[in-house]
Design a protein around this motif. Sequence first.
Motif, PDB file in Angstrom:
ATOM      1  N   MET A 157      38.786  35.208  26.773  1.00  0.00           N
ATOM      2  CA  MET A 157      37.755  35.583  25.811  1.00  0.00           C
ATOM      3  C   MET A 157      36.383  35.527  26.501  1.00  0.00           C
ATOM      4  O   MET A 157      35.568  36.449  26.387  1.00  0.00           O
ATOM      5  CB  MET A 157      37.831  34.600  24.642  1.00  0.00           C
ATOM      6  CG  MET A 157      36.966  34.889  23.449  1.00  0.00           C
ATOM      7  SD  MET A 157      35.303  34.256  23.640  1.00  0.00           S
ATOM      8  CE  MET A 157      35.563  32.510  23.340  1.00  0.00           C
ATOM      9  N   GLU A 158      36.152  34.478  27.269  1.00  0.00           N
ATOM     10  CA  GLU A 158      34.859  34.324  27.935  1.00  0.00           C
ATOM     11  C   GLU A 158      34.652  35.402  28.992  1.00  0.00           C
ATOM     12  O   GLU A 158      33.577  36.000  29.091  1.00  0.00           O
ATOM     13  CB  GLU A 158      34.771  32.934  28.581  1.00  0.00           C
ATOM     14  CG  GLU A 158      34.772  31.832  27.557  1.00  0.00           C
ATOM     15  CD  GLU A 158      34.584  30.446  28.162  1.00  0.00           C
ATOM     16  OE1 GLU A 158      34.231  30.351  29.349  1.00  0.00           O
ATOM     17  OE2 GLU A 158      34.790  29.466  27.438  1.00  0.00           O
ATOM     18  N   GLY A 159      35.706  35.664  29.759  1.00  0.00           N
ATOM     19  CA  GLY A 159      35.605  36.671  30.821  1.00  0.00           C
ATOM     20  C   GLY A 159      35.322  38.050  30.258  1.00  0.00           C
ATOM     21  O   GLY A 159      34.452  38.787  30.749  1.00  0.00           O
ATOM     22  N   ARG A 160      36.038  38.423  29.184  1.00  0.00           N
ATOM     23  CA  ARG A 160      35.826  39.749  28.566  1.00  0.00           C
ATOM     24  C   ARG A 160      34.399  39.860  28.034  1.00  0.00           C
ATOM     25  O   ARG A 160      33.752  40.891  28.158  1.00  0.00           O
ATOM     26  CB  ARG A 160      36.792  39.944  27.401  1.00  0.00           C
ATOM     27  CG  ARG A 160      38.197  40.263  27.851  1.00  0.00           C
ATOM     28  CD  ARG A 160      39.082  40.260  26.629  1.00  0.00           C
ATOM     29  NE  ARG A 160      40.443  40.614  26.921  1.00  0.00           N
ATOM     30  CZ  ARG A 160      41.465  40.226  26.184  1.00  0.00           C
ATOM     31  NH1 ARG A 160      41.272  39.449  25.138  1.00  0.00           N
ATOM     32  NH2 ARG A 160      42.683  40.608  26.483  1.00  0.00           N
ATOM     33  N   CYS A 161      33.935  38.767  27.419  1.00  0.00           N
ATOM     34  CA  CYS A 161      32.602  38.734  26.840  1.00  0.00           C
ATOM     35  C   CYS A 161      31.542  38.974  27.919  1.00  0.00           C
ATOM     36  O   CYS A 161      30.605  39.754  27.734  1.00  0.00           O
ATOM     37  CB  CYS A 161      32.433  37.349  26.236  1.00  0.00           C
ATOM     38  SG  CYS A 161      31.441  37.313  24.808  1.00  0.00           S
ATOM     39  N   ILE A 162      31.714  38.322  29.056  1.00  0.00           N
ATOM     40  CA  ILE A 162      30.754  38.482  30.157  1.00  0.00           C
ATOM     41  C   ILE A 162      30.797  39.919  30.678  1.00  0.00           C
ATOM     42  O   ILE A 162      29.763  40.562  30.874  1.00  0.00           O
ATOM     43  CB  ILE A 162      31.065  37.481  31.302  1.00  0.00           C
ATOM     44  CG1 ILE A 162      30.787  36.059  30.831  1.00  0.00           C
ATOM     45  CG2 ILE A 162      30.244  37.805  32.538  1.00  0.00           C
ATOM     46  CD1 ILE A 162      31.257  34.972  31.786  1.00  0.00           C
ATOM     47  N   LEU A 163      32.008  40.446  30.855  1.00  0.00           N
ATOM     48  CA  LEU A 163      32.135  41.818  31.378  1.00  0.00           C
ATOM     49  C   LEU A 163      31.501  42.825  30.422  1.00  0.00           C
ATOM     50  O   LEU A 163      30.788  43.737  30.837  1.00  0.00           O
ATOM     51  CB  LEU A 163      33.605  42.182  31.546  1.00  0.00           C
ATOM     52  CG  LEU A 163      34.250  41.913  32.891  1.00  0.00           C
ATOM     53  CD1 LEU A 163      35.636  42.526  32.918  1.00  0.00           C
ATOM     54  CD2 LEU A 163      33.433  42.462  34.050  1.00  0.00           C
ATOM     55  N   LEU A 244      37.230  40.700  37.097  1.00  0.00           N
ATOM     56  CA  LEU A 244      38.211  41.668  36.583  1.00  0.00           C
ATOM     57  C   LEU A 244      39.635  41.246  36.958  1.00  0.00           C
ATOM     58  O   LEU A 244      40.548  41.296  36.134  1.00  0.00           O
ATOM     59  CB  LEU A 244      37.946  43.035  37.203  1.00  0.00           C
ATOM     60  CG  LEU A 244      37.128  44.010  36.386  1.00  0.00           C
ATOM     61  CD1 LEU A 244      36.663  45.167  37.244  1.00  0.00           C
ATOM     62  CD2 LEU A 244      37.961  44.543  35.223  1.00  0.00           C
ATOM     63  N   ALA A 245      39.793  40.822  38.217  1.00  0.00           N
ATOM     64  CA  ALA A 245      41.120  40.415  38.680  1.00  0.00           C
ATOM     65  C   ALA A 245      41.582  39.170  37.923  1.00  0.00           C
ATOM     66  O   ALA A 245      42.745  39.053  37.526  1.00  0.00           O
ATOM     67  CB  ALA A 245      41.083  40.148  40.182  1.00  0.00           C
ATOM     68  N   ASN A 246      40.650  38.255  37.689  1.00  0.00           N
ATOM     69  CA  ASN A 246      40.964  37.044  36.943  1.00  0.00           C
ATOM     70  C   ASN A 246      41.445  37.376  35.539  1.00  0.00           C
ATOM     71  O   ASN A 246      42.434  36.826  35.045  1.00  0.00           O
ATOM     72  CB  ASN A 246      39.665  36.246  36.803  1.00  0.00           C
ATOM     73  CG  ASN A 246      39.857  34.828  37.224  1.00  0.00           C
ATOM     74  OD1 ASN A 246      40.895  34.245  36.945  1.00  0.00           O
ATOM     75  ND2 ASN A 246      38.864  34.283  37.894  1.00  0.00           N
ATOM     76  N   ILE A 247      40.717  38.296  34.908  1.00  0.00           N
ATOM     77  CA  ILE A 247      41.068  38.708  33.546  1.00  0.00           C
ATOM     78  C   ILE A 247      42.452  39.344  33.538  1.00  0.00           C
ATOM     79  O   ILE A 247      43.276  39.073  32.669  1.00  0.00           O
ATOM     80  CB  ILE A 247      39.998  39.682  33.005  1.00  0.00           C
ATOM     81  CG1 ILE A 247      38.723  38.887  32.692  1.00  0.00           C
ATOM     82  CG2 ILE A 247      40.481  40.437  31.784  1.00  0.00           C
ATOM     83  CD1 ILE A 247      37.584  39.713  32.162  1.00  0.00           C
ATOM     84  N   ASP A 248      42.719  40.163  34.548  1.00  0.00           N
ATOM     85  CA  ASP A 248      44.025  40.814  34.604  1.00  0.00           C
ATOM     86  C   ASP A 248      45.154  39.784  34.705  1.00  0.00           C
ATOM     87  O   ASP A 248      46.154  39.869  34.005  1.00  0.00           O
ATOM     88  CB  ASP A 248      44.077  41.775  35.794  1.00  0.00           C
ATOM     89  CG  ASP A 248      45.388  42.522  35.827  1.00  0.00           C
ATOM     90  OD1 ASP A 248      45.583  43.395  34.969  1.00  0.00           O
ATOM     91  OD2 ASP A 248      46.247  42.192  36.668  1.00  0.00           O
ATOM     92  N   ARG A 249      44.970  38.774  35.558  1.00  0.00           N
ATOM     93  CA  ARG A 249      46.024  37.762  35.710  1.00  0.00           C
ATOM     94  C   ARG A 249      46.207  36.959  34.426  1.00  0.00           C
ATOM     95  O   ARG A 249      47.318  36.655  34.017  1.00  0.00           O
ATOM     96  CB  ARG A 249      45.678  36.817  36.870  1.00  0.00           C
ATOM     97  CG  ARG A 249      45.828  37.442  38.235  1.00  0.00           C
ATOM     98  CD  ARG A 249      45.816  36.377  39.320  1.00  0.00           C
ATOM     99  NE  ARG A 249      44.675  35.486  39.194  1.00  0.00           N
ATOM    100  CZ  ARG A 249      43.468  35.752  39.688  1.00  0.00           C
ATOM    101  NH1 ARG A 249      43.242  36.871  40.330  1.00  0.00           N
ATOM    102  NH2 ARG A 249      42.482  34.889  39.535  1.00  0.00           N
ATOM    103  N   LEU A 250      45.080  36.638  33.769  1.00  0.00           N
ATOM    104  CA  LEU A 250      45.176  35.870  32.518  1.00  0.00           C
ATOM    105  C   LEU A 250      45.866  36.695  31.436  1.00  0.00           C
ATOM    106  O   LEU A 250      46.691  36.191  30.672  1.00  0.00           O
ATOM    107  CB  LEU A 250      43.780  35.446  32.052  1.00  0.00           C
ATOM    108  CG  LEU A 250      43.078  34.403  32.926  1.00  0.00           C
ATOM    109  CD1 LEU A 250      41.611  34.280  32.565  1.00  0.00           C
ATOM    110  CD2 LEU A 250      43.763  33.041  32.798  1.00  0.00           C
TER     111      LEU A 250
END
Length: 298
Positions: A157-163, A244-250
């Motif tokens: 959720m945090e990663g998507r929000c930042i992106l 982006l890669a982090n989000i993909d793995r999560l």
Amino acid sequence: MRYPLNSQLSWSDYWQTGAAQSLQAHSANPIKQFVQTYFVSKLQRQESILDLATGNGALLQQLPDDHSGFCVGVDYSEIAPSAALRQQHHFSRMDGSNLAFPDESFDWVISQFGFEYVSREEGIKELCRVLHAQSQLLLLCHRKDSLLCRHSQQQLMEGRCILDSGLFSSAWQWCQYADTDKSDRAGLQKLMTSLMKEIRLPKDSSLLFALLQSLAKLLTDVQNDRVRGESAQKIIGQWQSSLLANIDRLEQQVEVALSGADQKRLVESIRQEGFKAKTVALAEQGRPLAWGMYFSRG
Ligand SMILES: C[S@@+](CC[C@H](N)C(=O)[O-])C[C@H]1O[C@@H](n2cnc3c(N)ncnc32)[C@H](O)[C@@H]1O
């Protein structure tokens, strides 16, 4: 929403950093204990092992020093196991649903947070094929309602929000402007303040905090001519790719995690191949952690 990335690449990038395992919590005691009880203590010195979706070989690191049987870790991503591991074991790049080993090659197949990523039907078929008639199988799988998955959902959720906030593109544009016009000394301050307003994340978001700290330092360096705007743009690009890669793995992890019903179905399918099953709902302080499954046949 899925961010458009090749999932193999996002794992390859991750393992190339030298990471020892996919999540720190892998070293959680109940997980280690399960591996010790149902794998390490049952393993005979000369038995052969296939570690499926091995990553950088976190599970193989737990093998006793005197183990001398053939041992191979396979993964469909490009991995970078530590030099110490590479001396003792073999590693090979292959998909778990299409294993390049003859029938009945192994005494053990083991997989820690890996088997759930492989196509289910083909994966089961393959591991049953490469195991012989007196073999054993150990699977540790992500569980949908676990602490690990909740933590991943929060990070996601945090990663998507930042992106989605435009943080990276605003900072990138500011760097372009900074190289050609040094007169606006207040520009950096304004940028950071407006970005902070745009991102609506919990105040204790560690991801955002770390990112903003790094970004503020980088932009200050640009403003003080310690880093060129052009170089800073490259760094910002790398941070964005890494997020982006982090989000993909999560996203993958949350998607493949097994519910109670999924886990029962998986156990039943493996039983039908002639295995006896022992399943353990691993927990930490009463809270779900992962599914532990041990199978034996013969
Ligand atoms: C959560 S990591 C686990 C890695 C390691 N077992 C550990 O405990 O640290 C999942 C791994 O599964 C691999 N993977 C995903 N799909 C796969 C497939 N179809 N075949 C083989 N490996 C796969 C990924 O490349 C990644 O390294």
